[in-house]
Write a protein that holds these residues in place. Structure first.
Motif: not given
Length: 189
Positions: A82-92
């Motif tokens: 159950y994934l609740k949150d995500v953050v991205s700093f770039g495609p990798s």
């Protein structure tokens, strides 16, 4: 359907994720609806128009500027993620947090906290301190890939090399955390 996450890189690149498993994108002129999943989508984040992530129950997908690709982390054997949150700093360089629950002979196991890091190829599990094994990770935020904060039963910090408890945690259980690139950090209990 209800909106559970909003992210934008500018006035002509605004994204919503919804409880019905769809995302909406505003390109500065009109809204486009994309059906991604049959499960509720909990969070959306990106680093630009060609790097957007969405997560939900048993589901994660990435938008590369032209289309969506499923990229769900592999959980514990037989477990429900159950994934609740995500953050991205770039495609990798992306992070997601949530919980994992397994069905055993005795019934459903107490949920375990989980965290994953995406390196451009696949999601890898992040080893969490044993003190939060049975707590729920609820939020992830960072200013860059070497300054990532995970909140749940306690506030944890990734400095690019090691995950460790925050030096001055807030009182109570930090439900959500955010900050500024200058290093100022806020957590809500």
């Amino acid at each position: 359907p209800g909106v559970l996450g909003v992210w934008a890189s500018g006035p002509d690149d605004v994204w919503f994720c919804l409880t019905d498993g769809s995302v909406r994108h505003f390109d500065g002129v009109s809204w486009l609806k994309t059906e991604l999943s049959t499960v509720r989508l909990n969070a959306i984040s990106g680093s630009g128009p060609n790097d957007v992530w969405v997560v939900g129950a048993q589901f994660s997908a990435h938008f590369d500027g032209t289309g969506w690709s499923p990229k769900t982390p592999v959980g514990l054997a037989g477990a429900q993620l159950y994934l609740k949150d995500v953050v991205s700093f770039g495609p990798s360089d992306a992070w997601t947090v949530g919980s994992s629950q397994s069905l055993t002979d005795a019934g459903w196991q107490w949920p375990l906290s989980v965290a994953f890091h995406y390196d451009g190829t696949s999601w890898a599990p992040v080893v969490l301190p044993s003190s939060i094994d049975y707590a729920l990770s609820s939020s992830v935020w960072g200013s860059n890939g070497s300054d990532v904060w995970l909140s749940g039963a306690q506030l944890l910090h990734w400095d690019g090399a090691m995950l460790s408890p925050a030096p001055n945690p807030p009182l109570g259980t930090p439900f959500s955390a955010a900050g500024l690139p200058s290093g100022e950090m806020w957590a809500v209990s």
